[in-house]
Design an enzyme around this catalytic site. Structure first.
Site, mmCIF file in Angstrom:
data_model
loop_
_atom_site.group_PDB
_atom_site.id
_atom_site.type_symbol
_atom_site.label_atom_id
_atom_site.label_comp_id
_atom_site.label_asym_id
_atom_site.label_seq_id
_atom_site.Cartn_x
_atom_site.Cartn_y
_atom_site.Cartn_z
ATOM 1 N N ASP A 27 20.750 19.444 -15.536
ATOM 2 C CA ASP A 27 21.630 17.947 -15.550
ATOM 3 C C ASP A 27 23.374 18.328 -15.630
ATOM 4 O O ASP A 27 23.626 18.999 -16.653
ATOM 5 C CB ASP A 27 20.379 17.594 -16.999
ATOM 6 C CG ASP A 27 21.743 16.643 -17.726
ATOM 7 O OD1 ASP A 27 22.250 15.512 -16.272
ATOM 8 O OD2 ASP A 27 20.366 15.971 -17.883
ATOM 9 N N HIS A 40 20.917 17.969 -25.553
ATOM 10 C CA HIS A 40 19.494 17.597 -26.077
ATOM 11 C C HIS A 40 18.116 18.303 -24.737
ATOM 12 O O HIS A 40 19.213 19.136 -23.982
ATOM 13 C CB HIS A 40 19.139 16.016 -24.737
ATOM 14 C CG HIS A 40 19.055 16.417 -23.315
ATOM 15 N ND1 HIS A 40 18.764 17.020 -22.383
ATOM 16 C CD2 HIS A 40 20.435 15.210 -22.929
ATOM 17 C CE1 HIS A 40 19.731 15.894 -21.436
ATOM 18 N NE2 HIS A 40 20.384 15.710 -21.220
ATOM 19 N N TYR A 84 34.731 7.825 -23.256
ATOM 20 C CA TYR A 84 34.724 6.832 -22.385
ATOM 21 C C TYR A 84 35.823 5.671 -22.887
ATOM 22 O O TYR A 84 36.062 4.911 -24.474
ATOM 23 C CB TYR A 84 33.320 6.250 -22.591
ATOM 24 C CG TYR A 84 32.527 7.698 -21.992
ATOM 25 C CD1 TYR A 84 32.560 7.522 -20.363
ATOM 26 C CD2 TYR A 84 32.456 8.154 -23.431
ATOM 27 C CE1 TYR A 84 31.741 9.003 -20.536
ATOM 28 C CE2 TYR A 84 31.798 8.756 -23.222
ATOM 29 C CZ TYR A 84 31.145 9.400 -21.447
ATOM 30 O OH TYR A 84 29.759 10.124 -21.561
ATOM 31 N N ARG A 133 32.853 12.414 -18.408
ATOM 32 C CA ARG A 133 31.664 13.537 -19.560
ATOM 33 C C ARG A 133 32.308 14.960 -19.044
ATOM 34 O O ARG A 133 32.472 15.139 -17.254
ATOM 35 C CB ARG A 133 30.341 12.527 -19.307
ATOM 36 C CG ARG A 133 29.454 13.782 -19.925
ATOM 37 C CD ARG A 133 28.214 13.143 -20.321
ATOM 38 N NE ARG A 133 27.329 12.387 -19.097
ATOM 39 C CZ ARG A 133 27.468 11.096 -18.861
ATOM 40 N NH1 ARG A 133 28.562 10.388 -19.151
ATOM 41 N NH2 ARG A 133 27.170 10.564 -17.653
ATOM 42 N N ASP A 159 26.793 12.435 -12.938
ATOM 43 C CA ASP A 159 26.027 12.867 -13.393
ATOM 44 C C ASP A 159 24.689 12.883 -13.150
ATOM 45 O O ASP A 159 24.086 11.910 -12.247
ATOM 46 C CB ASP A 159 25.589 12.399 -14.580
ATOM 47 C CG ASP A 159 24.779 13.013 -16.312
ATOM 48 O OD1 ASP A 159 24.167 13.771 -15.431
ATOM 49 O OD2 ASP A 159 24.772 12.044 -16.464
ATOM 50 N N HIS A 169 27.626 9.000 -27.961
ATOM 51 C CA HIS A 169 26.576 8.904 -27.219
ATOM 52 C C HIS A 169 26.677 10.730 -27.745
ATOM 53 O O HIS A 169 27.470 11.124 -28.562
ATOM 54 C CB HIS A 169 25.930 8.845 -25.926
ATOM 55 C CG HIS A 169 26.989 10.158 -25.362
ATOM 56 N ND1 HIS A 169 26.822 11.741 -24.833
ATOM 57 C CD2 HIS A 169 28.341 9.642 -24.253
ATOM 58 C CE1 HIS A 169 28.312 12.058 -24.076
ATOM 59 N NE2 HIS A 169 28.756 10.925 -23.406
ATOM 60 N N GLU A 220 29.439 18.479 -18.493
ATOM 61 C CA GLU A 220 27.421 18.334 -18.648
ATOM 62 C C GLU A 220 27.250 19.983 -18.186
ATOM 63 O O GLU A 220 27.227 20.439 -17.101
ATOM 64 C CB GLU A 220 27.028 17.335 -18.253
ATOM 65 C CG GLU A 220 25.545 18.196 -18.625
ATOM 66 C CD GLU A 220 24.760 16.835 -18.695
ATOM 67 O OE1 GLU A 220 24.829 15.809 -17.694
ATOM 68 O OE2 GLU A 220 23.677 16.781 -19.836
ATOM 69 N N HIS A 267 14.723 14.901 -20.076
ATOM 70 C CA HIS A 267 15.261 14.537 -21.998
ATOM 71 C C HIS A 267 14.007 15.396 -21.883
ATOM 72 O O HIS A 267 12.307 15.414 -22.269
ATOM 73 C CB HIS A 267 14.789 13.824 -22.372
ATOM 74 C CG HIS A 267 17.207 13.187 -21.469
ATOM 75 N ND1 HIS A 267 16.366 11.708 -21.792
ATOM 76 C CD2 HIS A 267 17.443 13.372 -21.265
ATOM 77 C CE1 HIS A 267 18.159 11.563 -21.273
ATOM 78 N NE2 HIS A 267 18.874 12.010 -20.790
ATOM 79 N N GLU A 319 26.907 18.215 -23.234
ATOM 80 C CA GLU A 319 27.908 17.009 -22.672
ATOM 81 C C GLU A 319 28.778 16.247 -23.484
ATOM 82 O O GLU A 319 28.253 15.050 -23.780
ATOM 83 C CB GLU A 319 26.671 16.000 -21.913
ATOM 84 C CG GLU A 319 25.870 15.856 -22.765
ATOM 85 C CD GLU A 319 24.433 15.083 -21.732
ATOM 86 O OE1 GLU A 319 25.169 14.376 -21.454
ATOM 87 O OE2 GLU A 319 23.363 15.423 -21.817
ATOM 88 N N ASP A 366 0.958 -1.202 -0.042
ATOM 89 C CA ASP A 366 0.019 0.077 -0.277
ATOM 90 C C ASP A 366 0.837 0.981 -0.004
ATOM 91 O O ASP A 366 1.075 2.359 0.249
ATOM 92 C CB ASP A 366 -0.980 0.385 1.529
ATOM 93 C CG ASP A 366 0.649 -0.009 2.690
ATOM 94 O OD1 ASP A 366 1.249 -0.372 2.218
ATOM 95 O OD2 ASP A 366 -0.681 0.075 3.487
ATOM 96 N N HIS A 370 24.879 4.052 -18.609
ATOM 97 C CA HIS A 370 23.813 4.588 -17.539
ATOM 98 C C HIS A 370 24.256 3.581 -15.435
ATOM 99 O O HIS A 370 23.125 3.168 -15.914
ATOM 100 C CB HIS A 370 23.132 3.643 -17.894
ATOM 101 C CG HIS A 370 22.005 4.653 -19.548
ATOM 102 N ND1 HIS A 370 21.439 3.903 -19.872
ATOM 103 C CD2 HIS A 370 22.661 6.322 -19.731
ATOM 104 C CE1 HIS A 370 21.151 5.357 -21.261
ATOM 105 N NE2 HIS A 370 21.585 6.112 -20.614
HETATM 106 N N1 GLY Z 1 21.312 12.441 -17.153
HETATM 107 C C1 GLY Z 1 20.965 12.404 -18.150
HETATM 108 C C2 GLY Z 1 22.016 13.171 -19.427
HETATM 109 O O1 GLY Z 1 22.776 12.964 -19.200
HETATM 110 O O2 GLY Z 1 21.445 12.637 -20.720
HETATM 111 MN MN MN Z 2 21.793 15.097 -20.369
HETATM 112 MN MN MN Z 3 23.591 14.232 -17.739
#
Ligand code: GLY
Ligand code: MN
Ligand code: MN
Length: 463
Positions: free
Chosen positions: A276, A363, A414, A431, A265, A359, A433, A370, A410, A39, A248
């Site tokens: 982000d 975005h 890697y 990374r 991140d 990647h 960002e 996103h 970003e 619940d 991820h």
């Molecule tokens: N934290 C998700 C991205 O960087 O897209």
């Molecule tokens: Mn991002």
């Molecule tokens: Mn991110």
């Protein structure tokens, strides 16, 4: 402008869009509550579209907007017993005064009121494929309208996707949204600073069991919450050493060691808006030469992308600018052998860079991390392009950047261990960002309360 007026203006813009498309009526539910176990529910998070048009975050609510501009809200009825357990409900009586809607009903009246609202409208608009079962619910209401055609009622003749209208509106952030996004960015930047400093301090004064990823996640959450953020905008990544090469990865219990990098991140959500940020830093406060070499390439790639983020450029331009710097860096460091891969243009053409950068660079960001919004320029013609694997396809050119758009920048590198990959770079994942608001002349980085420059990071960490 009062916040009620902001939402009224947005609803009026939706009504105008419906009218311009020939009329009709739009309906929009908020998000469901989701059980976590037995619940107990997951923390409730409203639907972004619904909140964008109401500023109202009670579950079980619906908004209806007629092309004439009339707005109707359905919300949970007042219920003393439930309110003792779950908290105060606004209730339909108070809703028009608080939210500026023209009429309000209890959600219990949905099945009786909605057919009446839908009758004699040309078309019905709702968000497609976002709420499970919504289309069959709408069909049920339309069925009820159709049952009354012999009495002279007319049934809507078409379904239209409301997402298109709302996505375009949400792509351009107004002053109210920008103010929140800046605050969210500032809080998140402070959280990254705190995590970096904690990392170095805990490695200087070791604790039993060692410094773990979750220790730094706890620092982030503490900083988010103590500044009023309601949630993290997404599950935080705190990745020790080689874990940074798992895109991820989530914060786990791996140990952070001096001499290794840590990639975080993480961003808070504040009043319905995301932030982000990614930073990569030496867990103990000092980069090794190999780490710093790759780190500086990513910094330069980000600078190049930032320079390409301005009105008139296209959404893909920052990505391409970053990619060129990264690809050149891969050749300069020997990650890609010049003898085999040639010059930077050859690397861009062959896609060999994907071994270390797989990647995209940006975005849209806003209510959702996103965020919604068309990535191609509306009204333009498809032309030859390449897909993510480098295969030729036809695609509309990417979106032209305009003031008010918000996007992340970003880039990363890697390096997984591999034959022909210089050993000194193995298991380094980096990374960087930031969140950029496109302005009249360029862009504003809303998340630079935490530095990116390698020397500045080191200075910040040695306490
Ligand atoms: N934290 C998700 C991205 O960087 O897209
Ligand atoms: Mn991002
Ligand atoms: Mn991110």
């Amino acid at each position: 402008m009062s916040t009620t007026t902001i939402y009224q203006k947005r609803r009026a813009a939706v009504a105008r869009a419906l009218k311009a498309a020939g009329g009709g009526i739009a309906l929009l539910p908020t998000a469901r509550e989701y059980p976590r176990n037995r619940d107990t529910d997951f923390p409730y998070r409203h639907d972004s579209y619904f909140y964008y048009l109401t500023g109202f975050d009670e579950p079980e609510s619906w908004l209806v907007i007629d092309a004439s501009g009339k707005t109707t809200l359905f919300c949970r009825p007042k219920d003393l017993e439930r309110e003792i357990w779950d908290g105060i409900r606004l209730g339909p009586k108070a809703a028009p005064g608080r939210l500026g809607v023209d009429a309000a009903f209890s959600t219990e009246a949905l099945d009786t009121q909605m057919p009446a609202l839908l009758a004699n409208r040309k078309s019905v608009w709702f968000p497609f494929a976002t709420h499970e079962g919504l289309d069959s619910r709408v069909d049920g209401w339309l069925d009820k309208v159709r049952a009354r055609v012999r009495l002279g009622d007319e049934c809507p003749q078409s379904h239209n996707d409301l997402c298109g209208v709302l996505d375009e509106m949400r792509l351009f952030k107004d002053g109210h949204e920008i103010a929140i996004l800046r605050r969210a960015g500032k809080i998140s930047a402070g959280a990254h600073v705190r995590a970096m400093q904690t990392s170095a301090a805990m490695l200087r004064n070791p604790v039993k069991g060692g410094l773990r990823e979750y220790h730094l996640e706890a620092e982030l959450l503490h900083e988010f919450r103590r500044h009023g953020s309601q949630f993290p905008a997404y599950t935080s990544i705190v990745a020790a050493g080689a874990n940074a090469c798992v895109l991820h990865y989530r914060a786990g219990d791996a140990e952070l060691k001096a001499g290794e990098l840590c990639l975080i991140d993480a961003g808070c959500e504040l009043d319905g808006y995301a932030s982000d940020i990614t930073r990569t830093f030496p867990a103990g406060g000092t980069f090794t030469p190999a780490q710093r070499r790759l780190y500086d390439i990513v910094v330069q790639a980000q600078y190049a992308a930032v320079k390409a983020t301005k009105p008139g450029k296209r959404f893909n331009d920052p990505h391409e600018a970053a990619l060129r710097v990264l690809a050149q860096g891969m050749l300069d460091t020997g990650l890609l052998a010049k003898a085999k891969h040639g010059k930077v243009d050859d690397v861009l053409e062959s896609g060999a860079y994907r071994q270390f950068y797989m990647h995209r660079t940006s975005h849209w960001m806003g209510m959702d991390v996103h965020d919604c919004g068309d990535y191609t320029e509306p009204g333009s013609k498809p032309r030859p392009d390449k897909d993510a694997m480098g295969q030729p396809i036809m695609r509309k050119p990417s979106r032209i950047l305009r003031p008010g758009m918000v996007m992340t920048i970003e880039p990363g590198l890697y390096v997984r261990p591999g034959k022909n990959v210089p050993k000194e770079f193995w298991n380094i994942g980096i990374r960087i960002e930031d969140d950029a608001l496109v302005t009249a002349k360029g862009c504003e980085l809303m998340t630079r309360g935490v530095p990116v420059d390698g020397d500045e990071i080191e200075r910040l960490m040695v306490g």
